[in-house]
Scaffold this motif. Structure first.
Motif, PDB file in Angstrom:
ATOM      1  N   LEU A   1      -0.457  54.115   9.291  1.00  0.00           N
ATOM      2  CA  LEU A   1      -0.260  55.081   8.283  1.00  0.00           C
ATOM      3  C   LEU A   1       1.138  55.652   8.144  1.00  0.00           C
ATOM      4  O   LEU A   1       1.682  55.766   7.011  1.00  0.00           O
ATOM      5  CB  LEU A   1      -1.219  56.393   8.623  1.00  0.00           C
ATOM      6  CG  LEU A   1      -2.695  56.006   8.277  1.00  0.00           C
ATOM      7  CD1 LEU A   1      -3.386  57.174   8.528  1.00  0.00           C
ATOM      8  CD2 LEU A   1      -3.136  55.071   7.139  1.00  0.00           C
ATOM      9  N   ALA A   2       1.904  55.742   9.320  1.00  0.00           N
ATOM     10  CA  ALA A   2       3.194  56.268   9.454  1.00  0.00           C
ATOM     11  C   ALA A   2       4.165  55.187   8.503  1.00  0.00           C
ATOM     12  O   ALA A   2       5.058  55.609   7.922  1.00  0.00           O
ATOM     13  CB  ALA A   2       3.811  56.421  10.562  1.00  0.00           C
TER      14      ALA A   2
ATOM     15  N   LYS B   1       6.662  56.386  -0.135  1.00  0.00           N
ATOM     16  CA  LYS B   1       5.645  55.471  -0.472  1.00  0.00           C
ATOM     17  C   LYS B   1       4.483  56.486   0.082  1.00  0.00           C
ATOM     18  O   LYS B   1       4.414  57.400   0.861  1.00  0.00           O
ATOM     19  CB  LYS B   1       5.769  54.260   0.210  1.00  0.00           C
ATOM     20  CG  LYS B   1       7.023  53.479  -0.487  1.00  0.00           C
ATOM     21  CD  LYS B   1       6.803  53.235  -1.535  1.00  0.00           C
ATOM     22  CE  LYS B   1       8.014  52.124  -2.216  1.00  0.00           C
ATOM     23  NZ  LYS B   1       8.306  52.370  -3.706  1.00  0.00           N
ATOM     24  N   LYS B   2       3.491  56.029  -0.565  1.00  0.00           N
ATOM     25  CA  LYS B   2       2.124  56.517  -0.378  1.00  0.00           C
ATOM     26  C   LYS B   2       1.084  55.406   0.086  1.00  0.00           C
ATOM     27  O   LYS B   2       1.096  54.279  -0.502  1.00  0.00           O
ATOM     28  CB  LYS B   2       1.481  57.416  -1.840  1.00  0.00           C
ATOM     29  CG  LYS B   2       2.171  58.688  -1.867  1.00  0.00           C
ATOM     30  CD  LYS B   2       1.316  59.458  -2.953  1.00  0.00           C
ATOM     31  CE  LYS B   2       2.184  60.621  -3.374  1.00  0.00           C
ATOM     32  NZ  LYS B   2       1.527  61.415  -4.457  1.00  0.00           N
ATOM     33  N   VAL B   3       0.285  55.847   0.966  1.00  0.00           N
ATOM     34  CA  VAL B   3      -1.066  54.979   1.249  1.00  0.00           C
ATOM     35  C   VAL B   3      -2.205  55.310   0.174  1.00  0.00           C
ATOM     36  O   VAL B   3      -2.729  56.331   0.243  1.00  0.00           O
ATOM     37  CB  VAL B   3      -1.563  55.156   2.905  1.00  0.00           C
ATOM     38  CG1 VAL B   3      -2.767  54.366   2.998  1.00  0.00           C
ATOM     39  CG2 VAL B   3      -0.341  55.040   3.810  1.00  0.00           C
ATOM     40  N   ARG B   4      -2.537  54.532  -0.742  1.00  0.00           N
ATOM     41  CA  ARG B   4      -3.366  54.631  -1.736  1.00  0.00           C
ATOM     42  C   ARG B   4      -4.723  54.388  -1.290  1.00  0.00           C
ATOM     43  O   ARG B   4      -5.776  55.032  -1.738  1.00  0.00           O
ATOM     44  CB  ARG B   4      -2.820  53.596  -3.046  1.00  0.00           C
ATOM     45  CG  ARG B   4      -1.677  54.037  -3.531  1.00  0.00           C
ATOM     46  CD  ARG B   4      -1.666  55.415  -3.895  1.00  0.00           C
ATOM     47  NE  ARG B   4      -0.567  55.800  -5.141  1.00  0.00           N
ATOM     48  CZ  ARG B   4      -0.292  56.972  -5.623  1.00  0.00           C
ATOM     49  NH1 ARG B   4      -1.298  58.006  -5.584  1.00  0.00           N
ATOM     50  NH2 ARG B   4       0.953  57.183  -5.958  1.00  0.00           N
TER      51      ARG B   4
ATOM     52  N   GLU C   1      -6.257  63.801   6.674  1.00  0.00           N
ATOM     53  CA  GLU C   1      -5.134  64.801   7.202  1.00  0.00           C
ATOM     54  C   GLU C   1      -3.680  64.185   6.651  1.00  0.00           C
ATOM     55  O   GLU C   1      -2.595  64.923   6.360  1.00  0.00           O
ATOM     56  CB  GLU C   1      -5.085  64.654   8.731  1.00  0.00           C
ATOM     57  CG  GLU C   1      -6.358  65.663   9.438  1.00  0.00           C
ATOM     58  CD  GLU C   1      -6.451  65.549  10.898  1.00  0.00           C
ATOM     59  OE1 GLU C   1      -7.332  66.158  11.501  1.00  0.00           O
ATOM     60  OE2 GLU C   1      -5.624  64.530  11.068  1.00  0.00           O
ATOM     61  N   GLU C   2      -3.498  62.941   6.784  1.00  0.00           N
ATOM     62  CA  GLU C   2      -2.436  62.007   6.309  1.00  0.00           C
ATOM     63  C   GLU C   2      -2.220  61.822   4.685  1.00  0.00           C
ATOM     64  O   GLU C   2      -1.228  61.249   4.248  1.00  0.00           O
ATOM     65  CB  GLU C   2      -2.296  60.808   6.925  1.00  0.00           C
ATOM     66  CG  GLU C   2      -1.902  60.975   8.601  1.00  0.00           C
ATOM     67  CD  GLU C   2      -0.771  61.810   8.985  1.00  0.00           C
ATOM     68  OE1 GLU C   2       0.350  61.493   8.293  1.00  0.00           O
ATOM     69  OE2 GLU C   2      -0.827  62.672  10.103  1.00  0.00           O
ATOM     70  N   GLY C   3      -3.133  62.362   3.921  1.00  0.00           N
ATOM     71  CA  GLY C   3      -2.766  62.257   2.535  1.00  0.00           C
ATOM     72  C   GLY C   3      -3.486  60.940   2.006  1.00  0.00           C
ATOM     73  O   GLY C   3      -3.045  60.832   0.866  1.00  0.00           O
ATOM     74  N   VAL C   4      -4.018  60.231   2.524  1.00  0.00           N
ATOM     75  CA  VAL C   4      -4.309  58.763   2.140  1.00  0.00           C
ATOM     76  C   VAL C   4      -5.436  58.908   0.851  1.00  0.00           C
ATOM     77  O   VAL C   4      -6.404  59.831   0.886  1.00  0.00           O
ATOM     78  CB  VAL C   4      -5.441  58.067   3.083  1.00  0.00           C
ATOM     79  CG1 VAL C   4      -5.669  56.647   2.545  1.00  0.00           C
ATOM     80  CG2 VAL C   4      -4.451  57.740   4.422  1.00  0.00           C
TER      81      VAL C   4
END
Length: 454
Positions: free
Chosen positions: A190-191, A198-201, A227-230
């Motif tokens: 995830l990091a 960038k984002k994890v979609r 928590e990580e905004g996925v």
């Protein structure tokens, strides 16, 4: 032939007045199935084969095969009446049963599809459109486990990467000692996906990996994603229902799929796809477009043209079969888990190896290390050994090759694992047959290099 009257055909709407109340998930002791009846239910299995691979294709009892034939005949007797007036109501009944089994909020969140591969195509098509239409930025990521099903990897290739999405793979160690190792590698991925703005979609998480077989702490990983905004989380749980507890509210994913023909006793092929209600729900579509397009995924999936829908219609009968066992589906699950761990430990002791992960990370399947003397040094070796066990010993069991990257060969290190399953029809003799076959190969000095493709 497609139904012409949408008023009747769209009977799988919100009117549930014709349905039974929430199905019970266990039964009374007076009607419990006997050992003789279990043998009769699976008497169609090929004699002489130690079938310890329920995980691949499942097993369908004789009473459910008979029920499927009745539904098929009912269709063939009067197709127009069946399709126009009965099919959608019965599919809704099946969906309602699954909704209660998995603790979904609403039946509209549950679609019945052919298999987990179809479900993956639905979800990844949806994500691919978001990249193609500019709602997701080029280079934003999809995160998946390295041991994801090949069909999922191909769907990512077909729908996501060609639309501009990138893929980050979580490499999990094996053998595993604890869930902590999984969580640590997942956080690293995830990091990486969030680097450089960038984002994890989408995160794709297996509930139970196939090869090697490991129960993944999905609830913890979904929580980390939040928590990580996925953006969205898809749990590919092809092996899950009937093998591990499934509560979609507790798991918290946006999408969750599980086959019903692996551990839930349905005939091939049927799976459920849970899609949590959200603003994106209307943008989910079945890849086979028929005249119900735009009426919601559950309704689209319930009619993809003239085909055999019988595997979806027998779900009420399957629940009745399951409830003949003490404790219902949970009782079956617990007994299968206990038995597969006992058989796995028996095999490991006989072969001088160990299980590939702790018992609480094994479902109704277990990974058992094979003797190093067999010298399983490639995927081809693993396949040849599997074929040899089937053709010469009457044992059906998958073999997994696990590369030891820092070594040139496997001397002194376990590189091969048998993935054993346990289902209600299995006997101790099935596992003794596998034990003795492997020990005989070792005594005879056989190595996988000596086995030819069969």
């Amino acid at each position: 032939m497609e139904p012409a009257n949408d008023d009747d055909h769209r009977a799988n709407g919100s009117d549930h007045s014709h349905l039974a109340k929430k199905p019970k998930l266990s039964t009374s002791s007076s009607s419990l199935i006997t050992d003789f009846e279990i043998r009769e239910e699976f008497a169609h299995h090929q004699p002489g084969i130690a079938r310890i691979n329920n995980g691949s294709f499942g097993s369908c009892p004789a009473s459910i095969i008979a029920a499927q034939k009745r539904w098929q005949l009912r269709f063939l007797q009067q197709p127009d009446d069946f399709f126009l007036n009965h099919l959608q109501k019965r599919i809704l009944h099946s969906r309602t049963i699954i909704k209660d089994v998995i603790n979904a909020e609403h039946v509209d969140e549950v679609s019945l599809v052919d298999n987990a591969t179809t479900a993956a195509a639905i979800v990844l098509q949806h994500v691919g459109w978001a990249f193609a239409e500019g709602r997701f930025k080029k280079g934003d990521a999809v995160v998946m486990l390295h041991c994801a099903f090949q069909a999922v990897k191909k769907s990512i290739e077909a729908y996501v990467t060609r639309a501009g999405g990138s893929v980050i793979v979580v490499h999990l160690p094996f053998p595993l000692r604890s869930e902590v190792e999984i969580v640590a590698e997942f956080r690293k991925a995830l990091a990486k996906g969030k680097a450089n703005g960038k984002k994890v979609r989408l995160a794709i998480i297996d509930h139970i990996t196939s090869m090697p077989c490991v129960v993944i702490p999905v609830r913890d990983l979904v929580k980390i994603c939040r928590e990580e905004g996925v953006e969205r989380v898809f749990v590919d749980a092809a092996h899950a229902i009937g093998s591990v507890p499934v509560d979609v509210k507790e798991i918290g994913a946006d999408f969750y799929v599980s086959n019903l023909h692996k551990w839930f006793f349905c005939p091939p092929s049927v799976a459920f796809l849970y899609c949590r209600k959200s603003p994106v729900s209307p943008d989910l579509h079945h890849p086979v477009v028929s005249h119900e397009y735009g009426n919601g995924l559950a309704i689209e999936s319930a009619w993809i043209g003239t085909r055999d829908y019988s595997s979806q219609l027998v779900i009420p009968e399957v629940l009745e079969f399951i409830n003949r066992f003490e404790g219902g589906i949970e009782g079956i699950r617990l007994r299968n888990h206990k038995a597969v761990i006992e058989m796995g430990q028996m095999l490991a002791n006989a072969w001088g190896t160990s299980l590939g992960c702790p018992p609480d990370m094994s479902p109704g399947m277990a990974m058992v290390g094979l003797p190093v003397n067999l010298r399983i040094l490639s995927d081809k070796d693993a396949l040849n050994l599997r074929n040899h066990l089937r053709n010469h010993f009457g044992v059906e069991v998958p073999i997994h090759y696990e590369e030891i990257k820092e070594l040139q060969d496997g001397d002194g290190y376990v590189t091969g694992y048998a993935r054993i399953s346990h289902q209600v029809y299995n006997k101790v003799d099935d596992y003794i047959k596998l034990k003795d076959a492997i020990l005989q190969l070792v005594r005879d000095g056989v190595t996988c290099k000596m086995l030819h493709s069969e």
